[in-house]
Enzyme design. Structure first.
Site, PDB file in Angstrom:
ATOM      1  N   LYS A   1       1.082  -1.159   0.274  1.00 53.33           N
ATOM      2  CA  LYS A   1      -0.014   0.073  -0.323  1.00 53.33           C
ATOM      3  C   LYS A   1       1.019   0.980   0.183  1.00 53.33           C
ATOM      4  CE  LYS A   1      -3.551  -2.655  -0.410  1.00 53.33           C
ATOM      5  NZ  LYS A   1      -4.395  -3.377   0.320  1.00 53.33           N
TER       6      LYS A   1
HETATM    7  C1  LIG Z   1      -5.753  -4.191   0.762  1.00 57.68           C
HETATM    8  C2  LIG Z   1      -7.370  -4.047   1.221  1.00 57.68           C
HETATM    9  C3  LIG Z   1      -7.701  -4.718   2.154  1.00 57.68           C
HETATM   10  C4  LIG Z   1      -7.128  -4.814   3.044  1.00 57.68           C
HETATM   11  O1  LIG Z   1      -5.693  -4.529   3.666  1.00 57.68           O
HETATM   12  P1  LIG Z   1      -5.201  -5.625   5.004  1.00 57.68           P
HETATM   13  O2  LIG Z   1      -4.414  -3.881   5.526  1.00 57.68           O
HETATM   14  O3  LIG Z   1      -4.582  -6.259   4.245  1.00 57.68           O
HETATM   15  O4  LIG Z   1      -6.541  -6.317   5.548  1.00 57.68           O
HETATM   16  C5  LIG Z   1      -8.778  -4.203   2.270  1.00 57.68           C
HETATM   17  N1  LIG Z   1      -9.600  -3.308   0.910  1.00 57.68           N
HETATM   18  C6  LIG Z   1      -9.054  -3.391  -0.367  1.00 57.68           C
HETATM   19  C7  LIG Z   1      -9.387  -2.390  -1.205  1.00 57.68           C
HETATM   20  C8  LIG Z   1      -7.455  -3.266  -0.245  1.00 57.68           C
HETATM   21  O5  LIG Z   1      -6.998  -2.985  -1.159  1.00 57.68           O
END
Ligand SMILES: *Cc1c(COP(=O)(O)O)cnc(C)c1O
Length: 385
Positions: free
Chosen positions: A184
């Site tokens: 991210k």
């Molecule tokens: C990465 C992601 C999540 C989950 O994130 P985590 O921190 O791994 O729980 C949720 N929604 C979207 C759209 C994502 O891309």
């Protein structure tokens, strides 16, 4: 052609993050403590949120938002099919029903009109996803939620930082969930943040740590008490100071990261604009895109190969790419539980069949972007119909 494989995404952890983690490891406290609290305060300050709760993941933040609002069995939650499984899974976790509504053809965000048409007397909440970092139509969703008395939850896993008509995503009073997963825009390896009005955060905070009335950090401070009460069977969703150490520095670097992402996007847009086999990602007027992803849609009638073969051709040219997302309704669990067919959400399904994500992480140099562009254009020209 590029000689070394370019991975789809590389993290941008630097020496400052490493030194901060070491400092934490040498300190007396390695789980939720002073650095986590500081990260929450600085994050809330950055997005202009009333408050923030640091968690183990964005999934945890989404789950807690629903749980703190006491959404559960008998309730329905409307969301988008064009997202990661976590957005829908948390609705199942609280025992509610997932109701999907199709997306807008340009942004691939939940369509406000489709969401409104999917509301029933049992609907309690709407979860929007700011796909790729492009904010959903928050004015329409805020008005809809207010008119029907619904909770509006934002899955902002891609939307740090993103702006909707002047306001940063996360600066409102409704619950907004951010992800600090390894890929991210800001990463702590694993981690997440929930921003919301103070009352909702106060309900969510104990739920994130076993439902206990006071957290371990306070209990073990000088003058802290050993005593606590469990007022509900909470979860184990807290972030620790090791993750927060990474987050504190990643937050300071975020503006520079975003500048890099925008530069890569500008290079891609310029290079791909004239190619009629491509449909480029959009940024509507009045928004600031976080560019977590650069999703390129292929016009399959202009090519002799499909999306999967296009990705294989890119890999052969040493370019890593990916697909975001396999829609919720085609995953076996959801397909079988709700009886959904691919064509039930035609915009999302059509996008899935012809979309791919190109690398856009801040570690890309201009020369890397040039390699991506060369490979993408070469595949398109080689397999033009
Ligand atoms: C990465 C992601 C999540 C989950 O994130 P985590 O921190 O791994 O729980 C949720 N929604 C979207 C759209 C994502 O891309």
């Amino acid at each position: 052609m590029r000689s070394e494989y370019l991975p789809f995404c590389r993290h941008a952890i630097g020496e400052e993050e490493i030194a901060e983690v070491v400092d934490t490891l040498r300190s007396a406290w390695i789980t939720t403590g002073p650095k986590t609290r500081r990260f929450e305060e600085e994050f809330a300050g950055y997005v202009g949120a009333p408050g923030a709760l640091a968690l183990s993941s964005c999934t945890a933040a989404l789950h807690l938002a629903l749980a703190a609002a006491r959404i559960g069995p008998g309730d329905e939650v409307v969301t988008t099919p064009f997202t990661f499984a976590a957005t829908a899974n948390v609705i199942e976790h609280v025992g509610a029903r997932v109701v999907l509504a199709d997306v807008e053809p340009d942004t691939l965000n939940l369509d406000p009109a489709a969401a409104e048409a999917a509301l029933t007397p049992r609907t309690r909440a709407i979860i929007v996803v700011h796909y790729a970092g492009h904010p959903a139509e928050l004015n329409a969703f805020t008005a809809l939620a207010a008119a029907r008395g619904l909770l509006l939850v934002e899955d902002a896993a891609h939307a740090l930082p993103a702006r909707y008509h002047g306001r940063l995503v996360g600066s409102g009073t409704n619950p907004v969930a951010f992800s600090f997963y390894a890929t991210k825009n800001l990463t702590t390896g694993e981690g997440g943040m929930l921003t919301a009005a103070t009352e909702l955060l106060e309900a969510a905070r104990p739920l994130a740590l076993h439902g206990m009335t006071s957290d371990a950090w306070r209990r073990y401070e000088r003058g802290g008490s050993w005593a606590y009460e469990v007022r509900s069977p909470g979860f184990k969703y807290n972030m620790g100071d090791i993750q927060a150490s990474l987050g504190l520095w990643q937050l300071r670097k975020l503006t520079a990261f975003q500048e890099r992402r925008r530069r890569i996007v500008a290079l891609y847009n310029e290079a791909f604009a004239a190619e009629d086999a491509f449909e480029l990602p959009v940024a509507r007027p009045g928004i600031e895109h976080a560019w977590h992803l650069y999703p390129l849609r292929l016009r399959l009638d202009a090519l002799r190969i499909d999306r999967d073969a296009f990705l294989r051709e890119l890999a052969e040219r040493n370019i890593g790419a990916s697909v975001h997302f396999i829609p919720i309704h085609v995953h076996p669990y959801y397909r079988d539980r709700y009886g959904w067919r691919p064509e039930d959400f035609p915009v999302a399904y059509d996008a899935f069949r012809r979309i791919l994500s190109l690398p856009v992480d801040p570690r890309l140099e201009d020369a890397d972007a040039a390699d991506v562009i060369e490979a993408v254009l070469d595949v398109a020209r080689t397999y033009r119909r």
